[in-house]
Design an enzyme around this catalytic site. Sequence first.
Site, PDB file in Angstrom:
ATOM      1  N   GLU A 170      24.902   5.119   3.387  1.00  0.00           N
ATOM      2  CA  GLU A 170      26.299   4.629   3.197  1.00  0.00           C
ATOM      3  C   GLU A 170      27.326   4.374   2.030  1.00  0.00           C
ATOM      4  O   GLU A 170      28.525   5.048   2.650  1.00  0.00           O
ATOM      5  CB  GLU A 170      26.118   3.763   4.272  1.00  0.00           C
ATOM      6  N   GLU A 200      27.608  -4.940   8.810  1.00  0.00           N
ATOM      7  CA  GLU A 200      26.803  -4.331   8.984  1.00  0.00           C
ATOM      8  C   GLU A 200      27.208  -3.071   8.461  1.00  0.00           C
ATOM      9  O   GLU A 200      27.424  -2.815  10.321  1.00  0.00           O
ATOM     10  CB  GLU A 200      25.289  -4.967   9.604  1.00  0.00           C
ATOM     11  N   ASP A 242      17.794  -4.682   8.246  1.00  0.00           N
ATOM     12  CA  ASP A 242      18.866  -5.500   8.724  1.00  0.00           C
ATOM     13  C   ASP A 242      18.376  -6.857   8.594  1.00  0.00           C
ATOM     14  O   ASP A 242      19.283  -8.253   7.640  1.00  0.00           O
ATOM     15  CB  ASP A 242      18.266  -5.604  10.020  1.00  0.00           C
TER      16      ASP A 242
END
Length: 447
Positions: free
Chosen positions: A275, A245, A429
Site C-alpha cells: 500500500e 486503515e 488489523d
Amino acid sequence: MEHVIAAAWEAMIVLPNRQWSKVAIGVNACVDVVVSGVGLLQAVGMAPGAGRDHEVLNSKEDLKEIFIHYMDKGAAAERFFSDRDAFQMIARAASEYPGAQLYVGGNAALIGQKLATYPSLTVLLCGPVGPKLHELLDEQIVVPPESLQETDEFHLILEYKTGEKWGSTQAPQANRFIFSHDMSNGKMSSLETFVTSIDEFRPELVVLSGFHMMEGLGKDTWEGRLRESVSVMSDIRKDIPIHLELASMTDKDYMNRIMLEFMPLVSSIGLNEQELLFLTKSGQGPHADLALWKGIPDIGRVSDILLWILEQYGRSEPSSEAELTRIHFHTLAYHIMASVDGYWSNQEAAVMAGTRVASSQACGLKSVDASKVELRAPLEFHSSYSEPREKLSLNPSKPVTVWRRRNVTFCLSPVLVCLNPLRTVGLGDAISAEGILYSQFNRQQAF
C-alpha cells in the site's frame, strides 16, 4: 537474540497515561471463509497454468490467473469479483470444502474484535452485520440496529503455505489472496449510519476502513460516493481523532483522490509495504520508480516515503489545515511508527505492541514463543535512502530504534517472524489495533 527481544518487549511495552474508553469503528464487516487456495481452485475444476494480474475478476479463469500471479510472488492482494452467480458458486464450494473455516472479516470488524479483548473498552461497530457475523462477534461489541441485515457478506480467502507448489508455481512465503462480490461494503453503505451513530455514542476515537472496497465500482460510481464520504466525514467533531486503515488497491486515480481529499481529514493511517509503494506511485512521491520491493523493504526508502506523506498530506507545519500526524507502517520483518512531534505519546511502546502481536498471533499463540520465531530485520540500516542519512542499528535488549527527520519522529521495532504461520489473515488489523490501543493522542489547543 529472539529470547532477548521477547523479554525486552514484556518489560518495555506499557499502556499510555490516558487510555481510550470508547472507540467507534466502521464500515467494512463480513464473514471470512478461509480455505486452501490450490485446493479450492482444483475443487472448482481449475488446472495450474500461467499467472496474470487483473484489476477486476470476471471469471474462474481470471481468479486462477491472479492467484498464481501472487502466489508466485508470495504477496497478498485483494480484488472484486464482478459476476454474482459465479461468485456464489465458488463461495458455496469454499464453505463446503473440507477444513474451511469461518471467521469475523472486514478490517473494521477485525479491529473491533481485537479492541474488544480489552474489557475497559466499549466498541461500536457499524457495517453490514448479517446473522453469522453477529454470532461470531465479541459480546462486548455494540452493533446499532440499522447495521443489522438479513444476509451475510462473504469474503473468500485463499491461503497458501511457504514452499507450496501448484504446477510450476512455488510460493516463496505463506500469504493469501482475497476476493468478494460485496455490494454493501463496496458502496460503503453503512457510512451515513456510522456518522449518525458517532453523535450518539460520543467516542474518543474513530477508526475507519473499507475505502479499498469502492474502487471495484468503477470511476463513475466511486467519484460521487467518495465526494459524499468526504462531506459526511467532515461532520465528525474536529476534536475526535480518526484513524484510517488502508488496504490493497490498484487504481492510481482512486488512490490519488483519497490522498488529496480524504487523507487530510484523518489524524492517523495504517498501511503495509504494498500500500505504501502504491501510494507513492499514485502521488509521484519518492521511489515511485521502484517496480516492487525486493525482499525486505529498504528501511531508508520506507522512511523517505513516510516523511513525504506527512509533509505532503499531513500537518508537518503548524499552519497546515490537514489533520494527519501519524502513520503506522507494517511489513513482515519490522514496523515503523512515524509521527509529527507533539501530537502523539507512547509511540515507542505502541510500535512494539504491534510487532509483539504480529509475532504471537501469526503463530496462533497468546504470547511470543521465542523458539517458534526468527529475527529477519536488518541489524544495521539507514534513516534515509538518499538525503543526508544517519547510520542506525538494532539493539535486541531495547528493540525500538528511534530517529528524527525535521519534526517527524520515527520508531522502528523488529518483528519476530513466525516460522510456521497458522493464520495471516487479519494480522494487519490486529497490528493496527494494538498500535492504536497503546497510543495517546494529544489534542492541540487552538490559539
